[in-house]
Design a protein around this motif. Structure first.
Motif, PDB file in Angstrom:
ATOM      1  N   MET A  30      39.823  30.388  35.891  1.00  0.00           N
ATOM      2  CA  MET A  30      39.518  28.963  36.169  1.00  0.00           C
ATOM      3  C   MET A  30      39.779  28.651  37.648  1.00  0.00           C
ATOM      4  O   MET A  30      40.584  29.342  38.294  1.00  0.00           O
ATOM      5  CB  MET A  30      40.369  28.029  35.298  1.00  0.00           C
ATOM      6  CG  MET A  30      40.101  28.153  33.809  1.00  0.00           C
ATOM      7  SD  MET A  30      41.178  27.084  32.836  1.00  0.00           S
ATOM      8  CE  MET A  30      40.536  25.485  33.283  1.00  0.00           C
ATOM      9  N   GLU A  31      39.134  27.611  38.154  1.00  0.00           N
ATOM     10  CA  GLU A  31      39.386  27.167  39.532  1.00  0.00           C
ATOM     11  C   GLU A  31      40.776  26.539  39.615  1.00  0.00           C
ATOM     12  O   GLU A  31      41.271  25.946  38.652  1.00  0.00           O
ATOM     13  CB  GLU A  31      38.345  26.124  39.975  1.00  0.00           C
ATOM     14  CG  GLU A  31      36.940  26.675  40.071  1.00  0.00           C
ATOM     15  CD  GLU A  31      35.939  25.597  40.490  1.00  0.00           C
ATOM     16  OE1 GLU A  31      35.294  25.784  41.527  1.00  0.00           O
ATOM     17  OE2 GLU A  31      35.840  24.576  39.784  1.00  0.00           O
ATOM     18  N   THR A  45      35.532  24.200  34.374  1.00  0.00           N
ATOM     19  CA  THR A  45      34.934  25.388  33.750  1.00  0.00           C
ATOM     20  C   THR A  45      36.020  26.409  33.414  1.00  0.00           C
ATOM     21  O   THR A  45      36.900  26.696  34.241  1.00  0.00           O
ATOM     22  CB  THR A  45      33.906  26.013  34.682  1.00  0.00           C
ATOM     23  OG1 THR A  45      32.904  25.022  34.972  1.00  0.00           O
ATOM     24  CG2 THR A  45      33.252  27.234  34.048  1.00  0.00           C
ATOM     25  N   CYS A  46      35.913  26.943  32.176  1.00  0.00           N
ATOM     26  CA  CYS A  46      36.822  28.002  31.713  1.00  0.00           C
ATOM     27  C   CYS A  46      35.984  29.248  31.399  1.00  0.00           C
ATOM     28  O   CYS A  46      35.127  29.226  30.506  1.00  0.00           O
ATOM     29  CB  CYS A  46      37.576  27.528  30.467  1.00  0.00           C
ATOM     30  SG  CYS A  46      38.693  28.757  29.753  1.00  0.00           S
ATOM     31  N   MET A  47      36.187  30.316  32.128  1.00  0.00           N
ATOM     32  CA  MET A  47      35.462  31.598  31.913  1.00  0.00           C
ATOM     33  C   MET A  47      36.470  32.638  31.413  1.00  0.00           C
ATOM     34  O   MET A  47      37.591  32.735  31.929  1.00  0.00           O
ATOM     35  CB  MET A  47      34.827  32.056  33.215  1.00  0.00           C
ATOM     36  CG  MET A  47      33.742  31.104  33.709  1.00  0.00           C
ATOM     37  SD  MET A  47      32.988  31.665  35.243  1.00  0.00           S
ATOM     38  CE  MET A  47      34.365  31.507  36.344  1.00  0.00           C
ATOM     39  N   PHE A  48      36.047  33.398  30.394  1.00  0.00           N
ATOM     40  CA  PHE A  48      36.987  34.349  29.776  1.00  0.00           C
ATOM     41  C   PHE A  48      36.254  35.631  29.379  1.00  0.00           C
ATOM     42  O   PHE A  48      35.050  35.655  29.176  1.00  0.00           O
ATOM     43  CB  PHE A  48      37.676  33.713  28.565  1.00  0.00           C
ATOM     44  CG  PHE A  48      36.708  33.186  27.535  1.00  0.00           C
ATOM     45  CD1 PHE A  48      36.228  34.002  26.501  1.00  0.00           C
ATOM     46  CD2 PHE A  48      36.262  31.876  27.604  1.00  0.00           C
ATOM     47  CE1 PHE A  48      35.339  33.499  25.567  1.00  0.00           C
ATOM     48  CE2 PHE A  48      35.356  31.384  26.670  1.00  0.00           C
ATOM     49  CZ  PHE A  48      34.890  32.195  25.650  1.00  0.00           C
ATOM     50  N   GLY A 102      31.123  33.564  27.020  1.00  0.00           N
ATOM     51  CA  GLY A 102      32.310  33.746  27.849  1.00  0.00           C
ATOM     52  C   GLY A 102      32.535  32.588  28.828  1.00  0.00           C
ATOM     53  O   GLY A 102      33.297  32.746  29.784  1.00  0.00           O
ATOM     54  N   GLU A 103      31.953  31.428  28.560  1.00  0.00           N
ATOM     55  CA  GLU A 103      32.120  30.272  29.450  1.00  0.00           C
ATOM     56  C   GLU A 103      32.059  28.995  28.636  1.00  0.00           C
ATOM     57  O   GLU A 103      31.195  28.844  27.763  1.00  0.00           O
ATOM     58  CB  GLU A 103      31.039  30.241  30.527  1.00  0.00           C
ATOM     59  CG  GLU A 103      31.163  29.064  31.463  1.00  0.00           C
ATOM     60  CD  GLU A 103      30.101  29.090  32.564  1.00  0.00           C
ATOM     61  OE1 GLU A 103      30.061  30.075  33.309  1.00  0.00           O
ATOM     62  OE2 GLU A 103      29.316  28.120  32.635  1.00  0.00           O
ATOM     63  N   ILE A 104      32.981  28.137  28.918  1.00  0.00           N
ATOM     64  CA  ILE A 104      33.008  26.845  28.254  1.00  0.00           C
ATOM     65  C   ILE A 104      33.418  25.802  29.285  1.00  0.00           C
ATOM     66  O   ILE A 104      34.250  26.065  30.159  1.00  0.00           O
ATOM     67  CB  ILE A 104      33.962  26.867  27.049  1.00  0.00           C
ATOM     68  CG1 ILE A 104      33.753  25.603  26.203  1.00  0.00           C
ATOM     69  CG2 ILE A 104      35.408  27.019  27.473  1.00  0.00           C
ATOM     70  CD1 ILE A 104      34.414  25.717  24.829  1.00  0.00           C
ATOM     71  N   PHE A 119      44.976  20.782  33.667  1.00  0.00           N
ATOM     72  CA  PHE A 119      44.295  21.080  32.409  1.00  0.00           C
ATOM     73  C   PHE A 119      44.416  22.583  32.124  1.00  0.00           C
ATOM     74  O   PHE A 119      44.276  23.412  33.030  1.00  0.00           O
ATOM     75  CB  PHE A 119      42.831  20.651  32.481  1.00  0.00           C
ATOM     76  CG  PHE A 119      42.674  19.144  32.500  1.00  0.00           C
ATOM     77  CD1 PHE A 119      42.428  18.455  31.322  1.00  0.00           C
ATOM     78  CD2 PHE A 119      42.789  18.438  33.686  1.00  0.00           C
ATOM     79  CE1 PHE A 119      42.289  17.072  31.341  1.00  0.00           C
ATOM     80  CE2 PHE A 119      42.657  17.059  33.696  1.00  0.00           C
ATOM     81  CZ  PHE A 119      42.401  16.367  32.523  1.00  0.00           C
ATOM     82  N   ILE A 120      44.622  22.915  30.769  1.00  0.00           N
ATOM     83  CA  ILE A 120      44.826  24.305  30.332  1.00  0.00           C
ATOM     84  C   ILE A 120      43.721  24.677  29.363  1.00  0.00           C
ATOM     85  O   ILE A 120      43.439  23.932  28.401  1.00  0.00           O
ATOM     86  CB  ILE A 120      46.194  24.482  29.650  1.00  0.00           C
ATOM     87  CG1 ILE A 120      47.325  24.090  30.612  1.00  0.00           C
ATOM     88  CG2 ILE A 120      46.381  25.922  29.167  1.00  0.00           C
ATOM     89  CD1 ILE A 120      48.691  24.043  29.963  1.00  0.00           C
ATOM     90  N   CYS A 121      43.138  25.833  29.603  1.00  0.00           N
ATOM     91  CA  CYS A 121      42.149  26.398  28.680  1.00  0.00           C
ATOM     92  C   CYS A 121      42.822  27.626  28.020  1.00  0.00           C
ATOM     93  O   CYS A 121      43.129  28.615  28.703  1.00  0.00           O
ATOM     94  CB  CYS A 121      40.887  26.791  29.418  1.00  0.00           C
ATOM     95  SG  CYS A 121      39.649  27.616  28.372  1.00  0.00           S
TER      96      CYS A 121
END
Length: 605
Positions: A30-31, A45-48, A102-104, A119-121
């Protein structure tokens, strides 16, 4: 035996799966921060990635409260998506993406300063592998235009502690703006003994921030010309911006070190009779300073202005102005020299009047004492006749007699002049000035005015006479610059000769006026004619009376007898003064005188 082996196999498989879950690897990227303006929409944006693959993941979103506690706002797995109720984001948030890619993305609309949180993903894999990422949401609001207000009262350099200079204020910004004070182009740093800056911050219910900064300083004389202002630094997404307030200056009170004194009016040289205004001013501006103007120790004005009307040379001298600081009782003074120029009345020699004989020479002088160079001119009858203090009249005649005016001026000062007069009389016998007309025709009983203008000194006496020795009464007599003018009125009834006789101790002179009476002969002729006509009329009436043609005589007359056309009556008047009348008959024969008596005459053919 077979059953025990089957159980052992199942336990082994479970242990194997458990061992795989522990070692499963989930990575979340995440940024560090997402920055937006207040009221805009934020996207986090959350990428995993996971060693198990990205399918079937459990995804949760949290934010960290100011207390440090985590608050869940969203849950998602393969079967459901749930937004938590009762949070500050419930109505403004949405999540896009299934996790299969892989992105939300977490989207929050109408972002406000209270949304500035972390904020936490959180992502869980199929084998209990877990990963999380964090992003801080930063919110920005551009503040209103800053204001500055300087003190309205003056500040003394003698103050022992810093004095208030002004206040800068910037409202409704986020995050908190910064205020920096400047003097001219130099930033002011806090210094306990010289410069003091006191900020105050106010947070509104909207979490917007207003900042107020008060500057106090110990001022110096140089600060009277300095400009003060504030620089405002505020934050925006990706950087900072700066703006400035208006410039202000302050009134600085400082003591005088010198006093200037001058003549405000008139400009240039001063002359007697002017109104003068003397002013003074110190090079300081302490309100506690008082002024007084004096001359030779005598106070003339308890202020910095002195007015003297109708000044004279006695007001010349040194004028001193003293400035006193009533706080410290320090005194300083300055002075100026005033000189009042003067021009005394003109002095003419000989004085007033002088008598000279014809042919003699006259010398006169005219001077006036002055503080400046003078110029003198002599004027007679409005004409300039000589330049300089001296006037010389050679070979005097009646033409040189009269009034001479000397005018003394000061060329350097306009309107500065004086004058004197000298009346010159020239002795001599009377001279009758040229008469316009001595031959006069006048109507019968017309009134004629005769004028005689005579020069001479002493003033001649004038007598009017006629050719038959009679004196005429003078109508008017007046003095002139050249002599005496006498006027007499004559009513014309006959031809007359009038004489103007002038005399003084030096001689006599006369002039004759010949007056002809017009129309007198015609009147006499008319009178004679009228007398003749009356005589003729009387003779005719007498004749008719004798002939009985007029009532009053006895006897009759034949009225029926035809008159002869040749019957004529002729009346002859003798040339002498007797009233004898001779009647001539029809044939021209004279009738006897006795026939002209009281008896009637018969007239026949």
């Amino acid at each position: 035996m077979a059953a025990r082996d089957s159980a052992s196999l199942l336990v082994g498989l479970l242990v194997l799966f458990h061992t795989w879950g522990v070692w499963a690897n989930v990575e979340v990227n995440m940024e560090d921060r997402v920055e937006v303006f207040r009221g805009d929409t934020a996207q986090i944006t959350c990428m995993f990635t996971s060693s198990d693959g990205v399918g079937g993941m459990v995804i949760q979103w949290f934010y960290v409260k100011p207390s440090g506690e985590k608050q869940k706002i969203y849950y998602q797995d393969t079967t459901m998506k749930v937004v938590d109720r009762g949070t500050q984001f419930t109505e403004r948030m949405s999540v896009n993406g299934t996790g299969a890619t892989g992105e939300i993305v977490l989207t929050i609309s109408n972002v406000q300063p209270v949304d500035e949180l972390e904020f936490i993903c959180l992502v869980k894999g199929l084998t209990d592998g877990t990963g999380e990422g964090r992003t801080k949401l930063k919110v920005f609001e551009t503040p209103e235009r800053p204001t500055i207000e300087g003190v309205q009262t003056g500040i003394s350099v003698n103050e022992d502690s810093p004095s208030k200079i002004g206040i800068c204020e910037v409202k409704n910004g986020f995050p908190t703006p910064n205020i920096t004070w400047y003097r001219n182009n130099t930033p002011l740093r806090a210094d306990r003994d010289v410069v003091k800056v006191v900020p105050s911050i106010t947070t509104e219910s909207t979490k917007l921030v207003s900042v107020r900064s008060e500057l106090s300083m110990k001022v110096t004389k140089e600060d009277k010309d300095n400009l003060f202002y504030c620089e405002i630094t505020y934050f925006i997404p990706g950087g900072t911006k700066m703006t400035e307030t208006n410039r202000i200056n302050i009134t600085v009170y400082y003591p005088s070190t010198a006093v200037s004194v001058w003549v405000e009016s008139p400009k240039g040289k001063i002359k007697e009779g002017d109104s003068i205004e003397i002013r003074c001013q110190g090079n300081g501006n302490m309100p506690s300073s008082i002024f007084k103007i004096s001359k030779k120790g005598s106070d003339l004005a308890d202020s910095n202005v002195l007015v003297i009307d109708n000044v004279t040379r006695r007001q010349s001298g040194v004028y001193e102005c003293t400035s006193t600081d009533t706080d410290t009782f320090d005194e300083i003074s300055g002075n100026t020299t005033v000189f009042v120029n003067y021009l005394d009345p003109a002095v003419v020699m000989p004085k007033d009047t002088v008598v000279v004989a014809q042919g003699e020479e006259l010398m006169a002088t005219c001077n006036a004492l002055s503080s400046l160079q003078t110029q003198t001119v002599w004027i007679k009858n409005g004409v300039e006749i000589s330049v300089g203090h001296n006037l010389t009249l050679k070979d005097n005649t009646f033409e040189t007699a009269g009034t001479y005016v000397c005018v003394v001026t000061v060329p350097e000062i306009e309107g500065m002049e004086t004058n004197g007069t000298l009346t010159v009389y020239v002795q001599g016998p009377p001279v009758i000035l040229e008469v316009e007309n001595t031959e006069i025709d006048a109507s019968y009983e017309e009134t004629v005015n005769l004028s005689c203008h005579v020069r001479g000194f002493p003033a001649p006496s004038i007598i009017w006479t006629t050719s038959d020795g009679k004196n005429l009464e003078t109508t008017s007599q007046m003095k002139t610059e050249e002599g005496i003018r006498s006027v007499v009125s004559v009513t014309v009834t006959t031809d007359i000769i009038a004489f103007c006789n002038a005399s003084n101790e030096f001689g006599t002179e006369a002039v004759a006026f010949n007056i002809t009476a017009r129309g007198r002969g015609v009147i006499i002729a008319v009178i004679i004619i009228c007398i003749l006509l009356l005589a003729i009329l009387g003779s005719v009436l007498y004749f008719l009376y004798k002939k009985g043609k007029i009532c009053g005589r006895s006897g009759k007359q034949d009225l029926t007898k035809e008159k002869s056309s040749k019957d004529n009556i002729v009346v002859e008047m003798k040339s002498d003064n007797t009233e004898e009348a001779v009647l001539l008959g029809v044939n021209g024969e004279k009738q006897p005188p006795n026939d002209q008596s009281g008896e009637y005459l018969d007239v026949q053919k």
